[in-house]
Design an enzyme around this catalytic site. Structure first.
Site, mmCIF file in Angstrom:
data_model
loop_
_atom_site.group_PDB
_atom_site.id
_atom_site.type_symbol
_atom_site.label_atom_id
_atom_site.label_comp_id
_atom_site.label_asym_id
_atom_site.label_seq_id
_atom_site.Cartn_x
_atom_site.Cartn_y
_atom_site.Cartn_z
ATOM 1 N N HIS A 148 2.176 1.799 -3.381
ATOM 2 C CA HIS A 148 1.141 2.328 -4.284
ATOM 3 C C HIS A 148 0.978 3.832 -4.085
ATOM 4 O O HIS A 148 0.783 4.584 -5.039
ATOM 5 C CB HIS A 148 -0.211 1.638 -4.029
ATOM 6 C CG HIS A 148 -0.227 0.190 -4.397
ATOM 7 N ND1 HIS A 148 0.468 -0.317 -5.462
ATOM 8 C CD2 HIS A 148 -0.875 -0.871 -3.833
ATOM 9 C CE1 HIS A 148 0.254 -1.626 -5.543
ATOM 10 N NE2 HIS A 148 -0.543 -1.978 -4.570
ATOM 11 N N GLU B 234 4.366 -19.272 -6.209
ATOM 12 C CA GLU B 234 4.979 -17.936 -6.256
ATOM 13 C C GLU B 234 5.985 -17.917 -7.403
ATOM 14 O O GLU B 234 6.660 -18.914 -7.643
ATOM 15 C CB GLU B 234 5.682 -17.674 -4.909
ATOM 16 C CG GLU B 234 6.646 -16.507 -4.876
ATOM 17 C CD GLU B 234 5.985 -15.158 -5.058
ATOM 18 O OE1 GLU B 234 4.968 -14.891 -4.405
ATOM 19 O OE2 GLU B 234 6.478 -14.372 -5.917
ATOM 20 N N ARG C 30 11.338 -15.758 -2.780
ATOM 21 C CA ARG C 30 10.177 -15.945 -1.912
ATOM 22 C C ARG C 30 9.825 -17.422 -1.765
ATOM 23 O O ARG C 30 9.349 -17.851 -0.707
ATOM 24 C CB ARG C 30 8.991 -15.161 -2.471
ATOM 25 C CG ARG C 30 9.189 -13.650 -2.277
ATOM 26 C CD ARG C 30 8.047 -12.834 -2.829
ATOM 27 N NE ARG C 30 8.032 -11.504 -2.226
ATOM 28 C CZ ARG C 30 7.191 -10.541 -2.561
ATOM 29 N NH1 ARG C 30 6.283 -10.745 -3.494
ATOM 30 N NH2 ARG C 30 7.247 -9.366 -1.970
ATOM 31 N N GLU D 64 2.003 0.119 9.482
ATOM 32 C CA GLU D 64 2.623 -0.965 10.262
ATOM 33 C C GLU D 64 3.701 -0.332 11.143
ATOM 34 O O GLU D 64 4.638 0.269 10.627
ATOM 35 C CB GLU D 64 3.269 -1.993 9.331
ATOM 36 C CG GLU D 64 2.329 -2.576 8.280
ATOM 37 C CD GLU D 64 3.029 -3.573 7.345
ATOM 38 O OE1 GLU D 64 4.214 -3.871 7.579
ATOM 39 O OE2 GLU D 64 2.384 -4.039 6.398
ATOM 40 N N THR E 285 0.826 -1.205 0.000
ATOM 41 C CA THR E 285 0.000 0.000 0.000
ATOM 42 C C THR E 285 0.867 1.265 0.000
ATOM 43 O O THR E 285 0.573 2.244 -0.708
ATOM 44 C CB THR E 285 -0.913 -0.008 1.253
ATOM 45 O OG1 THR E 285 -1.755 -1.150 1.178
ATOM 46 C CG2 THR E 285 -1.747 1.251 1.339
#
Lengths: 349, 349, 349, 349
Positions: B43, B195, B200, B64, B40
Site C-alpha cells: 500500500h 479464498e 492459496r 516484519e 501494508t
C-alpha cells in the site's frame, strides 16, 4: 373467557369471548390479572412487515403478564393454586444443541406466546410448568407483569461488566430505562442516556442517568467525549434499533469497549468496521431474550434486595377494554403501559 | 547503510544509502537479515488512500524482520550482541490507560515501525529494548522474520475458543493460513477455508483445512451448513476485509457463535444486525495487532513445542534488491514473501 | 529528614533523622504527608517470624502513604511538583513473564517499599514515576493514603462477580470493611460480615453489611444457611487468615460458588477437599496485591463517582511521633489508623 | 434378566436373575452390551466407608455402559430402537437453582445410576430420554461404554485453558490418561504425567505425555521446574486424590496458574494456603461429573473429528461372568477395564 385476538391479517385487534384453555399434565393454568403492552403487540395490531411474515391469525396476543395460579397439571410439583406468578414466554424446544447447552434463549424452535401461539391478553393462559416463575407477594402484580422486558434489560446489562464503568444507553423505552436502573445498581460510575422523547429523558434521569442526551439537539459524540476524558464510554447498551444510535454507539465506545445490541433495526445498517470495530478492538454482542433461567434468578435477587425500583417506568395503566388507548400511549413517549384484566382493579395498580 | 525508503508522496520506493541509526541507552541495535513483505508495504509503495493519509515521507518502510543484535544501549539488560531476535513493531506510549491495563495493542499513541517511524527494510534498525523478542536459534531467521503476522494470527485464534469447534477462515493470505494451522493445533474439529486464489487454497489444505471453499464458484452458506448439521460454524475468523466475506461470515456463523474480524474493509459494510447479530445472539470481536506480550509467549510456546509449522506459508524468497519482483508476487496469490538483506543469504532461506 | 526505621533485628522501631533520598531520572520525589498503618508494619515492629525471615535492617518502614510531589526526574513526564499523589508500593521487575503478561502483581522479583527497600514513613520518599498515582484533590490526603489496602479490597471484590449475589466477608479489618462497601456498590444483594471484634462489626454495618456474625457466639453456617434458602453464599471473601474462617467459608459457600482468599494463615490449613471443593464444584482464588493498574483505575472510578465512601473505616489518627500508640490501636479493634507526618496536620485529618 | 447386584451390606456382588425394568412414557429401555468398570464399583464391592454411607442395597451397580435402544416410551421423540447409545448417569432433579442455571452436574438431588438407583451392569437399563446420548456407529460399543469417565476428563481439561501451556496430570488411571490425550489435542505444549504404576506411565506416554514422573523415585518439583524455566507448570490436573499429589500440584503450579481437582482424597489435606495459593495468585477448581450437556457435545466433536483416540486406555476386557477377575485387574495398574454382557462378544471388543 375474554381474549384480545388478532383475528385476521390487517390492522386491528378484537377483545372477544373464546374458550378457556385447559392445562395438560405438565402445565399450569394461570388466571391473568395484569398484562404489559410491548412494541411487539403494537406491531401485530398495526400488522407491519414483521407481523405479516411471522404471525398466523387467529391468535391471542400478549406475552407480558402476571396472575395467580388457578390449576396445576397432574404431574406438576413446586407450583400451587393461588401462587402469584409470571412466566418466561419463550417456550424452547428443550432438545436442540442450544437448549442442551444453557442457551435456550436462542433456540431456533422456540414458540413465543402471543406471537406463535396464544398469548397472555386473556382471562386465562396455560403455560408449561417449567416456564412459570413464582413471584414474592411483596413484589406485586405490576412488577410481576413486566418481568419479560425487565429480563431483557437484565440480560443486556449482565452481558457486560459495568462495575466502575461509564455506560451509554441509547433508546429510553421501558427496556432502556430498566437498563439504566440496573446498571446504576451494579456499580456503573457514569450513565449517559440518549433519547429523542423528552418525557423518556425525564424518566431516564429518575432511573439514575447522570447525563441525558437528545440526539435531535445534542452532539452525542461531543457530549460523551467531553465527559470521558476524550476516551468514549466503556459500555454501550443499544436499545433503540435506530441506525443512527447504532452507528453513534459504535463511534463513541472507547477502544477495547463493549457494545450490546438489543434494539432491532428494520434494515441493514452500514458499519465502519475498520475504524469502529477493528482498530478499536471492541466487542459487539447481540442480545436476545433472557437467559433461562440465570436472568430470572438475577432479577429475583435484585428485586428482593431492593437494589433498584422499576416502578417509575410504569407510567400508564388502563383496563383491558381500553387497549386502543393504551396502544396510542406507547406511541406517545410513554414508559411502560400496563393493562388490568379486571376493570375494578384499574385504580389499584 | 542500505534502506528501502519512501522518499516522497506518490508511487514507488527507493533502495538507497542512508546513515545507520544509533541506539539510545534503552535501545537495541539490530543487524537486519530477513524481512517479510506485508500488504501494508505494498500500500505504501502504491501510495493508496490509507498510505497518503498516514505516512509522512521520507521514511524507511518495513515492520516484519529478523536479525542479530549488533549493540545494546547502556541501560539494557537481558539482551546480548549476537542474539537472534525479532521485535514487536508497535511502539506503544506506555502511559495511557490502555498501556497501563494490559491493552497496549490498542494504544492510541502507538508508533508503528515502517509506517510512522523508520522501519526494518534496512541493514540496521534501532528498537526499544522492551520491544525486542529473543528467538530460539532452532526457530531460524525465516520464521523469526514473520513473527509480526504470525502474532496477528495467534491473537485472532486465541480470541476465540476453538477447542472441538468448527472454524471458518475467510481470506487465506499469510495471516489466514497461519490461523488455519494454529486453530488445528488448538483442537478445532473442522476447518473451512474460503479464498478465491487457488494457490492459496492449496496452501490452506497444507496448513490443515478440512474443506476449501472458493466463493467465486462455491456457495459458502450451502457448503458450511451442509457440513455442520445445518447449524453453521462455531467460529469465523475473517482475514480478508472483503464485504462479501464479512457478510458471509456473519450469515454462516451459528447462533451464539463468535466472529473475529481482522481484515480491514476499505468502506462501510452494510450489516443485517437484526438477523445476523441480535437474533443469533453472536459475539463479534475486532482484532488488531498482537497482545503485548501474551501473544508473543503463546507463539514461542507453540513454536518450541512444534505444535504447528508455519513454513509452508513462506512461498517466495527474494534478495532485497528484487523488492519490486517481491511486490509483484504478493499480488499474484503468493503466501508469505521474504526478502534477504544479504544477496548470498538468499538460497539458504 | 525524619524516618521511622527498623534499625536492627528484634522488637522496636526508631523515629530518627536520616539523609533524604534523591530521585533518579525516571523517579519522583514525594513529600509524604499522611501514612496508613498496616498489620505488616506491626509485624515488623514486633519482629515476628515472617519479618525476621524477610526484612533486612536497617530499613525505613511503611507502604501506605499520600503526599505532594516535590521534584520529578529529568525523564519524567505526566507528573508535576505539587500534584497530590500516592503510589503502588510493589515495584515489579518489568521484564519477567508475569510483568509482561499483565500480572505484575505476582512478579517474583518485586521489591516492596517499607519491606524490601526504604518505605514511606518518612518526610520524603522516592518512587519510580510509573508507580506514582495521581489523586483528584477532592479525594483528599486521607483517602489517598489508604489506596494500597483499598486496592487490595478492590482487587478481591473485582475477582468475583457479586452482582445480585450473596457475599460473606470473613474478617472485618480495614480491607474486609472496604470489601463490604465495594461489594455493596457493585450490586451484592446480601452481605454477611463475620468478625470477632464488636467495634469492627459495628463498622461492618456502617459499610453496608446486612447481617453481622460473631463467630465467637454465632453459628456461621446456621446463620448463613438460614438466610440463603439453605444454599449458602454465592461468594466468600476471606480477609482474616484464620483457619476457622477459611474452613467456615469453604463450608458455607454454595455449590458452584467462589471463594477469594486474601488473609494469610500462619500455618497449613487442613481442607476437606472432597466435600468442600470437589463435590461442590467451587472455585478458589488466591488474591495478592493489586492489579497494575486495572485495580487503580477501578478505584479512581468508584471514588470519583462517589459509589462508596471508605472514610468510616478510618477510626484513628495520630502524629508520626505517636506511632507506638498507633500500633497499640491496631491491636485493639481499630479500623484504619492514619498518621500525619506533620503534627499541626493532625487535627485536620 | 441378569444383573450384578449388591444384595446386602458387606463385601461382594452377585450376578443374578432379576426382573427386567419397564420404561415409563418419557424413558428409554436400553439393551446393555458393554460396561466399564470404575473405582466406584470396586468401592461398592469392597464396601468401604463411602459405600456403606451412601449405597442402600439391594441395588444393581454400574454406571458406565453402552448398548442399543430396545424400546422408547410413548412420549419420547428423537430416539429410535436400534440406536447405539450411552447415557449420562447423573439423573438431576431439573428444578433446583443449579439445574435451572446450567449447572445440573452439581445438583444436590441427583440420583446416580448404579449408586442411588439400579445401574447398568445388567441386560437392560431404563434411562430418562433426556439422559440418553446417541453414539455414531463408527465410534463403536467400547468407546461408547466409557463416555462417563471420558466426560470427566473432558470436563476437567475444558475447565482450564491448555493452549500452548504446560500441563501436569497427577494420577494416570483411565481419567488421567484420557486427560493427557485431550490436553494434547487441545494445544498443550508440554505434558507431564505423574503416577506410581509403571504400566500406567507407559500408557501415559502412549497418550501423549512428554515426560513421565514416578513420585516414588523422581522428585516431582525438581523435574517440573527444570523443564519449565523454573516457573512451574501452567496447569495441574489432579486425578489421584492422593494428598501428596494434591500438595505437589499446588507446589509446582506456576504463579497465576490453575489447579483442577477431580481425584477425591479420603481425608482432609493440609494446604499451605499462604505460600501455595495466595502469594502465587492461583485458581483452584473443584471438578465433578460432566457438564450437561456441553461436555457431551465436546466429546462428540473430538471423537468425530478423530482429534484423539481413547482406545489405548482400554487394556482389559472380560465377560460379565468374570467380574471378579475384572475387579482384580483394576487393582493391578490396569487402564480401563470393559466387560461384555454377551460372552460371545468378548473377543470382538
Amino acid at each position: 373467557m375474554r381474549a384480545l385476538v388478532k383475528e385476521r391479517p390487517g390492522k386491528g385487534l378484537v377483545l372477544k369471548e373464546v374458550p378457556a384453555p385447559r392445562p395438560g399434565p405438565r402445565d399450569v393454568l394461570i388466571k391473568v390479572q395484569r398484562v404489559g403492552l410491548c412494541g411487539t403487540d403494537a406491531h401485530i395490531y398495526a400488522w407491519n412487515a414483521w407481523a405479516a411474515g411471522r404471525v398466523k391469525p387467529p391468535v391471542t396476543i400478549g406475552h407480558e403478564f402476571s396472575g395467580t395460579i388457578a390449576e396445576v397439571g397432574a404431574e406438576v410439583s413446586g407450583h400451587t393454586p393461588g401462587d402469584l406468578v409470571t412466566a418466561e414466554g419463550h417456550i424452547a424446544c428443550g432438545v436442540c444443541v442450544q437448549c442442551r447447552t444453557g442457551n435456550a434463549h436462542i433456540c431456533r424452535d422456540v414458540r413465543i406466546i402471543g406471537v406463535d401461539i396464544d398469548g397472555a391478553f386473556a382471562d386465562f393462559i396455560v403455560m408449561p410448568a417449567t416456564n412459570v416463575w413464582k413471584i414474592d407477594p411483596e413484589i406485586g402484580l405490576d412488577v410481576a407483569a413486566i418481568h419479560d422486558p425487565l429480563g431483557n434489560a437484565f440480560h443486556t446489562v449482565m452481558s457486560a461488566d459495568v462495575r466502575g464503568r461509564s455506560v451509554l444507553v441509547t433508546g429510553c423505552g421501558p427496556i432502556g430505562l430498566f437498563c439504566i436502573g440496573i446498571a446504576k445498581a451494579s456499580g456503573a460510575s457514569r450513565i449517559f442516556a440518549s433519547e429523542v422523547q423528552p418525557a423518556r429523558l425525564e424518566l431516564a434521569r429518575m432511573m439514575g442517568a447522570h447525563r441525558n442526551i437528545n440526539p435531535a439537539t445534542d452532539d452525542l459524540e461531543q457530549v460523551v467525549r467531553s465527559q470521558t476524558d476524550g476516551l468514549g464510554v466503556d459500555v454501550v447498551l443499544e436499545m433503540s434499533g435506530h441506525p443512527r444510535a447504532i452507528r453513534g454507539g459504535l463511534k463513541v465506545v472507547r477502544d477495547g469497549g463493549v457494545v450490546c445490541l438489543l434494539g432491532l433495526p428494520d434494515d441493514e445498517v452500514p458499519v465502519n468496521i475498520s475504524r469502529d470495530v477493528i482498530f478499536k478492538g471492541i466487542t459487539v454482542k447481540g442480545i436476545i431474550g433472557r437467559r433461562m433461567y440465570e436472568t430470572w434468578f438475577a432479577m429475583r435477587s435484585y428485586l428482593r434486595a431492593g437494589l433498584f425500583d422499576p416502578t417509575p417506568v410504569i407510567t400508564h395503566r388502563f383496563a383491558i377494554d381500553d387497549f386502543e388507548k393504551a396502544l396510542e400511549a406507547i406511541h406517545s413517549g410513554a414508559g411502560k403501559v400496563i393493562l388490568s384484566m379486571d376493570m375494578k382493579d384499574k385504580g389499584a395498580a
